[in-house]
Design an enzyme around this catalytic site. Structure first.
Site, PDB file in Angstrom:
ATOM      1  CD1 TRP A   1     -17.316 -58.491  16.112  1.00  0.00           C
ATOM      2  CD2 TRP A   1     -15.881 -57.837  17.704  1.00  0.00           C
ATOM      3  NE1 TRP A   1     -17.103 -59.564  16.961  1.00  0.00           N
ATOM      4  CE2 TRP A   1     -16.228 -59.177  17.940  1.00  0.00           C
ATOM      5  CE3 TRP A   1     -14.996 -57.212  18.576  1.00  0.00           C
ATOM      6  CZ2 TRP A   1     -15.709 -59.917  19.017  1.00  0.00           C
ATOM      7  CZ3 TRP A   1     -14.484 -57.933  19.657  1.00  0.00           C
ATOM      8  CH2 TRP A   1     -14.843 -59.272  19.858  1.00  0.00           C
TER       9      TRP A   1
ATOM     10  CD  GLU B   1     -16.441 -62.757 -10.689  1.00  0.00           C
ATOM     11  OE1 GLU B   1     -17.484 -62.269 -10.228  1.00  0.00           O
ATOM     12  OE2 GLU B   1     -16.180 -62.783 -11.914  1.00  0.00           O
TER      13      GLU B   1
ATOM     14  CD  GLU C   1      -4.849 -43.592   2.130  1.00  0.00           C
ATOM     15  OE1 GLU C   1      -5.084 -44.818   2.088  1.00  0.00           O
ATOM     16  OE2 GLU C   1      -4.066 -43.021   1.337  1.00  0.00           O
ATOM     17  CG  ASN C   2      -5.526 -47.712   8.172  1.00  0.00           C
ATOM     18  OD1 ASN C   2      -5.416 -48.888   7.815  1.00  0.00           O
ATOM     19  ND2 ASN C   2      -6.677 -47.057   8.038  1.00  0.00           N
ATOM     20  CD1 TRP C   3       0.645 -44.028   7.587  1.00  0.00           C
ATOM     21  CD2 TRP C   3       1.407 -44.544   9.632  1.00  0.00           C
ATOM     22  NE1 TRP C   3       1.609 -45.018   7.447  1.00  0.00           N
ATOM     23  CE2 TRP C   3       2.096 -45.341   8.690  1.00  0.00           C
ATOM     24  CE3 TRP C   3       1.727 -44.695  10.989  1.00  0.00           C
ATOM     25  CZ2 TRP C   3       3.062 -46.278   9.043  1.00  0.00           C
ATOM     26  CZ3 TRP C   3       2.694 -45.626  11.342  1.00  0.00           C
ATOM     27  CH2 TRP C   3       3.351 -46.400  10.386  1.00  0.00           C
TER      28      TRP C   3
ATOM     29  CB  SER D   1      -4.693 -48.168   4.241  1.00  0.00           C
ATOM     30  OG  SER D   1      -5.121 -47.064   5.006  1.00  0.00           O
TER      31      SER D   1
ATOM     32  CG  ASP E   1     -14.070 -52.141   7.027  1.00  0.00           C
ATOM     33  OD1 ASP E   1     -13.633 -51.606   8.064  1.00  0.00           O
ATOM     34  OD2 ASP E   1     -14.820 -51.557   6.224  1.00  0.00           O
TER      35      ASP E   1
ATOM     36  NE  ARG F   1     -15.434 -46.733   1.647  1.00  0.00           N
ATOM     37  CZ  ARG F   1     -16.358 -46.611   2.594  1.00  0.00           C
ATOM     38  NH1 ARG F   1     -17.539 -46.141   2.296  1.00  0.00           N
ATOM     39  NH2 ARG F   1     -16.087 -46.951   3.838  1.00  0.00           N
ATOM     40  CG  LEU F   2     -10.772 -51.845  -4.674  1.00  0.00           C
ATOM     41  CD1 LEU F   2     -11.090 -53.277  -4.264  1.00  0.00           C
ATOM     42  CD2 LEU F   2     -10.577 -51.772  -6.190  1.00  0.00           C
TER      43      LEU F   2
HETATM   44  C1  FPP Z   1     -10.346 -52.041   9.643  1.00  0.00           C
HETATM   45  O1  FPP Z   1     -11.398 -52.021  10.599  1.00  0.00           O
HETATM   46  C2  FPP Z   1      -9.184 -52.708  10.226  1.00  0.00           C
HETATM   47  C3  FPP Z   1      -7.928 -52.194  10.294  1.00  0.00           C
HETATM   48  C4  FPP Z   1      -7.567 -50.860   9.762  1.00  0.00           C
HETATM   49  C5  FPP Z   1      -6.838 -52.916  10.970  1.00  0.00           C
HETATM   50  C6  FPP Z   1      -6.721 -54.389  10.661  1.00  0.00           C
HETATM   51  C7  FPP Z   1      -5.734 -54.974  11.587  1.00  0.00           C
HETATM   52  C8  FPP Z   1      -5.827 -56.184  12.199  1.00  0.00           C
HETATM   53  C9  FPP Z   1      -6.907 -57.145  11.935  1.00  0.00           C
HETATM   54  C10 FPP Z   1      -4.808 -56.587  13.215  1.00  0.00           C
HETATM   55  C11 FPP Z   1      -3.438 -56.927  12.754  1.00  0.00           C
HETATM   56  C12 FPP Z   1      -3.328 -57.746  11.520  1.00  0.00           C
HETATM   57  C13 FPP Z   1      -2.641 -58.908  11.371  1.00  0.00           C
HETATM   58  C14 FPP Z   1      -2.425 -59.408   9.983  1.00  0.00           C
HETATM   59  C15 FPP Z   1      -2.111 -59.702  12.500  1.00  0.00           C
HETATM   60  P1  FPP Z   1     -11.881 -50.618  11.205  1.00  0.00           P
HETATM   61  O2  FPP Z   1     -11.058 -50.309  12.401  1.00  0.00           O
HETATM   62  O3  FPP Z   1     -11.841 -49.573  10.138  1.00  0.00           O
HETATM   63  O4  FPP Z   1     -13.344 -50.956  11.615  1.00  0.00           O
HETATM   64  P2  FPP Z   1     -14.577 -49.945  11.616  1.00  0.00           P
HETATM   65  O5  FPP Z   1     -14.819 -49.561  10.184  1.00  0.00           O
HETATM   66  O6  FPP Z   1     -15.680 -50.774  12.194  1.00  0.00           O
HETATM   67  O7  FPP Z   1     -14.205 -48.783  12.478  1.00  0.00           O
END
Ligand code: FPP
Length: 253
Positions: free
Chosen positions: A36, A220, A78-80, A76, A31, A207-208
């Protein structure tokens, strides 16, 4: 600032984890990619690209330390809901890193598995996932297994498992009287893999988020404000040192 963070701050800095007491399975919610990028005036997609590099670094570091299993939350159920461009960047990154993994798996001693419902994924990506799982299963000298949660939700996983178990009951292969935690675990995406010992969530969220709820029952937890793209080997060392200070009782005394 939560008590958690104050407690963790400064602890374990520079210290190396004891190689004899490492967790067998580390699970990470990757996350903070978006924040970043925002801090640097970059698009969120740049944060995911940096996060994917961190994933590679941490996977190799876990392998080198001798941690047999790493599970990461990549996407996840939900990420769609995210903007189409962001979703497609994440899918492209997965494709890129999977292609690389396919090439290097044998030489680098890796296996890969996917947790989640791969059905709704773009067909080419789904095929690639299955090919990577298949190729990995043939890596005889694997030292490390990476599990990628993709279109994963813990509740969805439990429902899919319950459905499969109920179908097995209908055909007489299972019966409700014989249902135990161990039997049910066979129907989960994580079948055959030990539960995570340590669940890490960077970026300050406590959060989980539907990540391995069944499997994390006795894990843990380690939370840090560091954003995922900045979570390097030194950060993992800190988490491992902190983990090694804990007393795990699994409900006993
Ligand atoms: C959560 O950060 C991150 C994601 C939903 C995507 C994670 C995907 C990658 C690291 C790239 C592909 C993965 C692999 C295994 C090659 P966020 O976008 O929710 O960050 P924020 O909370 O700061 O907005």
């Amino acid at each position: 600032m939560a008590f958690w963070h104050r407690k963790n701050r400064g602890r374990g800095a520079g210290e190396k984890p004891d190689p004899a007491r490492l967790p067998r399975h580390v699970a990470i919610i990757m996350d903070g990619n978006g924040r970043w990028a925002k801090k640097r005036g970059l698009p969120r997609t740049a944060g995911h690209a940096a996060g994917a590099e961190t994933f590679r670094t941490i996977a190799y570091y876990c392998r080198d330390l001798g941690i047999p299993y790493l599970t990461v939350y990549a996407f996840s159920t939900e990420n769609w809901k995210r903007p189409a461009e962001e979703v497609s960047t994440i899918m492209d990154l997965l494709r890129k890193y999977l292609l690389e993994a396919l090439e290097k798996m044998e030489k680098d001693g890796f296996r890969i598995r996917f947790f989640g419902d791969l059905e709704p994924l773009p067909p080419a990506l789904r095929e690639l996932c299955l090919e990577a799982e298949q190729t990995g299963s043939q890596v005889t000298a694997a030292r490390h297994q990476v599990n990628v949660c993709l279109n994963y939700g813990g509740r969805d996983e439990i429902l899919r498992a319950a459905r499969a178990w109920a179908q097995a009951c209908q055909t007489g292969r299972e019966s409700p009287e014989e249902l135990t935690e161990a039997v049910f675990s066979h129907y989960l995406d994580t079948a055959g893999i030990p539960d995570p010992d340590l669940v890490i969530r960077p970026s300050g969220e406590l959060r989980l988020s539907n990540f391995l709820p069944w499997q994390s029952a006795y894990a843990e937890f380690y939370f840090t404000d560091t954003l995922w793209p900045d979570f390097g080997p030194a950060e993992l060392d800190k988490a491992l040192v902190d983990y090694q200070r804990r007393q795990r009782r699994f409900g006993g005394v």
